[in-house]
Design an enzyme around this catalytic site. Structure first.
Site, PDB file in Angstrom:
ATOM      1  N   GLU A 120      -9.111   4.198  -2.528  1.00  0.00           N
ATOM      2  CA  GLU A 120      -7.889   3.981  -3.301  1.00  0.00           C
ATOM      3  C   GLU A 120      -8.220   3.254  -4.599  1.00  0.00           C
ATOM      4  O   GLU A 120      -9.310   2.711  -4.759  1.00  0.00           O
ATOM      5  CB  GLU A 120      -6.885   3.110  -2.504  1.00  0.00           C
ATOM      6  CG  GLU A 120      -6.552   3.684  -1.137  1.00  0.00           C
ATOM      7  CD  GLU A 120      -5.308   3.042  -0.502  1.00  0.00           C
ATOM      8  OE1 GLU A 120      -4.524   2.387  -1.217  1.00  0.00           O
ATOM      9  OE2 GLU A 120      -5.141   3.208   0.723  1.00  0.00           O
ATOM     10  N   THR A 160      -9.036  -5.608   3.478  1.00  0.00           N
ATOM     11  CA  THR A 160      -8.872  -4.692   2.350  1.00  0.00           C
ATOM     12  C   THR A 160      -9.848  -5.180   1.294  1.00  0.00           C
ATOM     13  O   THR A 160      -9.817  -6.358   0.943  1.00  0.00           O
ATOM     14  CB  THR A 160      -7.438  -4.743   1.788  1.00  0.00           C
ATOM     15  OG1 THR A 160      -6.517  -4.451   2.844  1.00  0.00           O
ATOM     16  CG2 THR A 160      -7.233  -3.756   0.656  1.00  0.00           C
ATOM     17  N   GLU A 182     -10.395   3.963   3.372  1.00  0.00           N
ATOM     18  CA  GLU A 182      -9.499   4.764   2.532  1.00  0.00           C
ATOM     19  C   GLU A 182      -9.874   4.501   1.080  1.00  0.00           C
ATOM     20  O   GLU A 182      -9.864   3.349   0.629  1.00  0.00           O
ATOM     21  CB  GLU A 182      -8.024   4.409   2.789  1.00  0.00           C
ATOM     22  CG  GLU A 182      -7.530   4.941   4.132  1.00  0.00           C
ATOM     23  CD  GLU A 182      -6.024   4.840   4.320  1.00  0.00           C
ATOM     24  OE1 GLU A 182      -5.376   4.030   3.614  1.00  0.00           O
ATOM     25  OE2 GLU A 182      -5.492   5.570   5.174  1.00  0.00           O
ATOM     26  N   LYS A 232      -4.024  -1.906   9.607  1.00  0.00           N
ATOM     27  CA  LYS A 232      -4.418  -2.026   8.204  1.00  0.00           C
ATOM     28  C   LYS A 232      -4.328  -3.465   7.713  1.00  0.00           C
ATOM     29  O   LYS A 232      -4.268  -3.708   6.514  1.00  0.00           O
ATOM     30  CB  LYS A 232      -3.541  -1.121   7.341  1.00  0.00           C
ATOM     31  CG  LYS A 232      -3.906   0.340   7.493  1.00  0.00           C
ATOM     32  CD  LYS A 232      -2.772   1.237   7.068  1.00  0.00           C
ATOM     33  CE  LYS A 232      -3.165   2.693   7.184  1.00  0.00           C
ATOM     34  NZ  LYS A 232      -4.067   3.149   6.106  1.00  0.00           N
ATOM     35  N   ARG A 289      -7.816   3.848  12.976  1.00  0.00           N
ATOM     36  CA  ARG A 289      -6.984   5.023  13.255  1.00  0.00           C
ATOM     37  C   ARG A 289      -6.414   5.042  14.668  1.00  0.00           C
ATOM     38  O   ARG A 289      -5.306   5.549  14.883  1.00  0.00           O
ATOM     39  CB  ARG A 289      -7.794   6.301  13.030  1.00  0.00           C
ATOM     40  CG  ARG A 289      -8.298   6.486  11.626  1.00  0.00           C
ATOM     41  CD  ARG A 289      -7.172   6.504  10.620  1.00  0.00           C
ATOM     42  NE  ARG A 289      -7.692   6.683   9.261  1.00  0.00           N
ATOM     43  CZ  ARG A 289      -6.966   6.492   8.172  1.00  0.00           C
ATOM     44  NH1 ARG A 289      -5.697   6.104   8.261  1.00  0.00           N
ATOM     45  NH2 ARG A 289      -7.486   6.675   6.985  1.00  0.00           N
ATOM     46  N   HIS A 296      -3.700  14.128   0.759  1.00  0.00           N
ATOM     47  CA  HIS A 296      -3.988  13.201   1.864  1.00  0.00           C
ATOM     48  C   HIS A 296      -2.836  13.191   2.874  1.00  0.00           C
ATOM     49  O   HIS A 296      -3.054  13.283   4.084  1.00  0.00           O
ATOM     50  CB  HIS A 296      -4.229  11.784   1.318  1.00  0.00           C
ATOM     51  CG  HIS A 296      -4.304  10.728   2.380  1.00  0.00           C
ATOM     52  ND1 HIS A 296      -5.379  10.616   3.236  1.00  0.00           N
ATOM     53  CD2 HIS A 296      -3.429   9.745   2.738  1.00  0.00           C
ATOM     54  CE1 HIS A 296      -5.174   9.599   4.074  1.00  0.00           C
ATOM     55  NE2 HIS A 296      -3.996   9.049   3.796  1.00  0.00           N
ATOM     56  N   GLN A 338      -3.642   2.515  14.770  1.00  0.00           N
ATOM     57  CA  GLN A 338      -2.555   3.072  13.959  1.00  0.00           C
ATOM     58  C   GLN A 338      -1.742   4.123  14.722  1.00  0.00           C
ATOM     59  O   GLN A 338      -0.510   4.109  14.709  1.00  0.00           O
ATOM     60  CB  GLN A 338      -3.154   3.697  12.685  1.00  0.00           C
ATOM     61  CG  GLN A 338      -2.133   4.240  11.689  1.00  0.00           C
ATOM     62  CD  GLN A 338      -2.813   4.860  10.455  1.00  0.00           C
ATOM     63  OE1 GLN A 338      -4.028   4.800  10.302  1.00  0.00           O
ATOM     64  NE2 GLN A 338      -2.010   5.433   9.582  1.00  0.00           N
ATOM     65  N   ASP A 362       0.835  -1.196   0.000  1.00  0.00           N
ATOM     66  CA  ASP A 362       0.000   0.000   0.000  1.00  0.00           C
ATOM     67  C   ASP A 362       0.871   1.249   0.000  1.00  0.00           C
ATOM     68  O   ASP A 362       1.793   1.369   0.805  1.00  0.00           O
ATOM     69  CB  ASP A 362      -0.918  -0.009   1.226  1.00  0.00           C
ATOM     70  CG  ASP A 362      -2.041   1.008   1.077  1.00  0.00           C
ATOM     71  OD1 ASP A 362      -2.561   1.147  -0.042  1.00  0.00           O
ATOM     72  OD2 ASP A 362      -2.387   1.650   2.074  1.00  0.00           O
ATOM     73  N   ASP A 417      -9.012   0.475   1.586  1.00  0.00           N
ATOM     74  CA  ASP A 417      -7.999   0.064   2.561  1.00  0.00           C
ATOM     75  C   ASP A 417      -8.514   0.425   3.957  1.00  0.00           C
ATOM     76  O   ASP A 417      -8.159   1.452   4.517  1.00  0.00           O
ATOM     77  CB  ASP A 417      -6.684   0.792   2.224  1.00  0.00           C
ATOM     78  CG  ASP A 417      -5.558   0.430   3.170  1.00  0.00           C
ATOM     79  OD1 ASP A 417      -5.536  -0.708   3.648  1.00  0.00           O
ATOM     80  OD2 ASP A 417      -4.710   1.302   3.421  1.00  0.00           O
ATOM     81  N   GLU A 472     -10.077  12.504   7.409  1.00  0.00           N
ATOM     82  CA  GLU A 472      -9.965  13.836   6.825  1.00  0.00           C
ATOM     83  C   GLU A 472     -11.315  14.540   6.754  1.00  0.00           C
ATOM     84  O   GLU A 472     -11.416  15.736   7.021  1.00  0.00           O
ATOM     85  CB  GLU A 472      -9.382  13.741   5.410  1.00  0.00           C
ATOM     86  CG  GLU A 472      -7.964  13.221   5.365  1.00  0.00           C
ATOM     87  CD  GLU A 472      -7.589  12.814   3.955  1.00  0.00           C
ATOM     88  OE1 GLU A 472      -7.823  11.645   3.594  1.00  0.00           O
ATOM     89  OE2 GLU A 472      -7.082  13.683   3.213  1.00  0.00           O
TER      90      GLU A 472
HETATM   91 MN    MN Z   1      -3.966   3.043   2.418  1.00  0.00          MN
END
Ligand code: MN
Length: 423
Positions: free
Chosen positions: A208, A264, A206, A260, A244, A140, A247, A133, A240, A371
């Site tokens: 992607e 996925t 996420e 993560k 948080r 971002h 993380q 990834d 993804d 975000e």
């Molecule tokens: Mn990602």
């Protein structure tokens, strides 16, 4: 006529708003209630064209291989290489043309080979060998950097030189529609003295794109821009899923790990690189100029529109929470692949690269809840009294993507996942 020609028409009616006109022909793996064996098909309008049936009937042939489409993944087909991909796509296009009688007028074969998409159950399209990834949207990376480290240290000094990435987990890549269990992990909010173990409280998505690698490279080998280009078979949508809070506690100093690794999701249809050719655009100007091995001549970004819908359990219909575009990415997929192999790292048929979260400059173009809700400080109002800072149990998150042509669109379908409570 070239398979990308906007004037091409199929004998199968395709609505102009469909993701799957004859100019697209994305590959997927499916089964049906009557025939539970997995096989390869392409999407055309509201149908799946069963390629295993066409190959068995001799309408599609390979020089040194057989039963290529009677397989549970695209890996065997991808291994045959870009010349075969191109030839096969042109042949499928020919068989579906309105003015080509060979398949059109073979009623018996049509009945066996055309399956309504409503009856087809989609499966993982590829056997994922490795999942990597990246983190290639400047918008971002800047947003996340401000939240994690403050405005002055938002973009790390290496970010403008290296397509930053980490090696993820292939084992938990799943196809659209697979429910996602809320992950568990170590949590240590800033207010706590000690870490604790429990369900994630800041679950995120996420937005992607997934890049499907269709050719291998040898250990030790470096790739040119052209070689990297030819190794890319196609693209999927990719979510993804990210925890948080896990993380934030675990990511120093080696980057994401369990935050993560729990799921996925990818869309079931792999849109070929060839189908996206008409939509190539140059990415943002790169300043400073990348080191020579990362410099690219081609327009390696794509004008590909993206949207994200969120539906909480008690909402009647989903709410669109983000609209953005793949063209904003600072580092292209080609640069990511060149960089990935540059140390001597071998790439495999079936490797999957995540582009990194795709965010634009506007607030409405952000590709994650982190975000969009600015770390929970500005919850999203979804209407009917539903607010969200992060994802809750029962929430369904779905992403769509498409390139808009003149009178047709090259679409990706969707990637959807619903959150289940932690076990
Ligand atoms: Mn990602």
């Amino acid at each position: 006529m070239h398979p990308n020609d906007p004037k091409l028409r199929s004998f199968i009616d395709v609505d102009p708003s469909s993701d799957f006109p004859i100019q697209n022909l994305p590959y997927g793996v499916f089964f049906t209630p009557e025939r539970p064996d997995l096989r390869v098909g392409v999407a055309i309008g509201d149908f799946v064209l069963d390629l295993a049936v066409l190959e068995a009937a001799g309408l599609i042939r390979f020089e040194n291989a057989s039963g290529v489409f009677a397989r549970p993944s695209l890996n065997a087909f991808m291994a045959l290489g870009p010349k075969v991909w191109s030839k096969t796509r042109a042949r499928i296009s020919e068989l579906l043309r309105h003015d080509h009688p060979e398949f059109r007028d073979n009623r018996e074969l049509r009945n066996r080979a055309l399956v309504a998409q409503d009856f087809a159950q989609m499966h993982m399209p590829i056997e994922v060998q490795g999942f990597t990834d990246f983190y290639s949207s400047k918008e971002h990376a800047t947003n996340v950097g401000i939240m994690f480290r403050g405005k002055d240290n938002a973009l790390m000094p290496n970010w403008l030189s290296i397509p930053i990435g980490y090696n993820g987990r292939a084992s938990t890549v799943v196809v659209s529609g697979t429910p996602i269990l809320r992950p568990r992990g170590q949590l240590k909010p800033p207010t706590a003295d000690q870490p604790s173990f429990g369900p994630c409280k800041r679950l995120d998505f996420e937005l992607e794109m997934g890049v499907v690698i269709g050719q291998a490279s040898a250990m030790g080998e470096m790739l040119t821009e052209q070689q990297a280009q030819e190794m890319i078979f196609g693209f999927t949508l990719l979510n993804d899923w990210s925890a948080r809070d896990i993380q934030a506690w675990e990511y120093v100093p080696l980057g994401p790990f369990q935050a993560k690794a729990f799921g996925t999701s990818i869309s079931p249809w792999v849109v070929t690189r060839e189908a996206l050719e008409p939509f190539r655009v140059h990415g943002p100007v790169q300043d400073p100029v990348p080191l020579p091995y990362l410099q690219q001549k081609g327009a390696n970004n794509y004008d590909l529109q993206l949207s994200v819908d969120l539906k909480a359990e008690k909402m009647a219909k989903p709410n669109t929470i983000s609209r953005t575009n793949f063209k904003y990415m600072y580092w292209s997929s080609v640069q990511q692949l060149v960089h990935h192999a540059s140390s001597g790292c071998a790439m495999n048929v079936g490797d999957l690269l995540g582009s990194g979260t795709i965010s634009g400059a506007e607030k409405s173009e952000r590709g994650s809840m982190l975000e969009l809700s600015w770390g929970g400080a500005e919850p999203l109002d979804l209407g009917n009294g539903v607010q969200r800072s992060f994802l809750e149990d029962g929430d369904s998150l779905s992403m769509r993507g498409w390139c808009q042509g003149d009178g047709y669109r090259i679409g990706f379908g969707e990637v959807e996942g619903t959150i289940l409570a932690a076990l």
